[in-house]
Write a protein that holds these residues in place. Structure first.
Motif, mmCIF file in Angstrom:
data_model
loop_
_atom_site.group_PDB
_atom_site.id
_atom_site.type_symbol
_atom_site.label_atom_id
_atom_site.label_comp_id
_atom_site.label_asym_id
_atom_site.label_seq_id
_atom_site.Cartn_x
_atom_site.Cartn_y
_atom_site.Cartn_z
ATOM 1 N N GLU A 63 26.695 14.762 57.098
ATOM 2 C CA GLU A 63 25.314 14.267 57.067
ATOM 3 C C GLU A 63 25.113 13.164 58.104
ATOM 4 O O GLU A 63 26.054 12.503 58.522
ATOM 5 N N GLU A 64 23.859 12.969 58.477
ATOM 6 C CA GLU A 64 23.479 11.878 59.369
ATOM 7 C C GLU A 64 23.212 10.629 58.529
ATOM 8 O O GLU A 64 22.905 10.730 57.345
ATOM 9 N N PRO A 65 23.299 9.442 59.140
ATOM 10 C CA PRO A 65 23.011 8.212 58.389
ATOM 11 C C PRO A 65 21.579 8.200 57.859
ATOM 12 O O PRO A 65 20.666 8.755 58.478
ATOM 13 N N THR A 70 22.970 3.167 60.969
ATOM 14 C CA THR A 70 23.466 3.848 62.155
ATOM 15 C C THR A 70 24.990 3.868 62.128
ATOM 16 O O THR A 70 25.614 3.107 61.374
ATOM 17 N N ARG A 71 25.553 4.715 62.956
ATOM 18 C CA ARG A 71 27.010 4.742 63.085
ATOM 19 C C ARG A 71 27.468 3.491 63.820
ATOM 20 O O ARG A 71 26.734 2.938 64.641
#
Length: 107
Positions: A63-65, A70-71
């Motif tokens: 999954e995306e944040p 954010t990463r």
């Protein structure tokens, strides 16, 4: 002829028992030289940083944040509690452009 003394045998036995007991205690208490380090996230997750603050979280690898997170920048990702990057990100964060800044809540 006198009988051989048996006092040395129990003393040796006590010494061996004490040594083994001490070794077991060191192993069980974590003082045996092994270093346990708690992971920031589970193996199926990666850590994310809240934009503009020192908040953080973990997101499933597929999954995306979530919005507002954010990463971490490549090479600056905390892996274990209290490691170099975990400590660093307690006083730093990323702005909306992705630049590293001093965290506002630590000034």
């Amino acid at each position: 002829m006198p009988k051989p003394s048996r006092t040395s045998r129990p003393a040796r036995y006590r010494l061996t028992t004490a040594a083994l007991t001490g070794t077991a205690a060191l192993t069980l208490t974590g003082c045996s030289g092994f270093d346990f380090r708690e992971n920031i996230c589970r193996s199926s997750e990666y850590p994310v940083l809240a934009v503009g603050s020192t908040g953080s979280g973990c997101v499933p690898n597929d999954e995306e944040p979530m919005p507002g997170y954010t990463r971490y920048p490549e090479g600056k990702v905390p892996q274990h509690v209290d490691d170099k990057w975990d400590v660093y990100w307690r006083t730093h964060t990323l702005d909306k452009s992705g630049n590293i800044i001093k965290a506002p809540d630590t000034e």
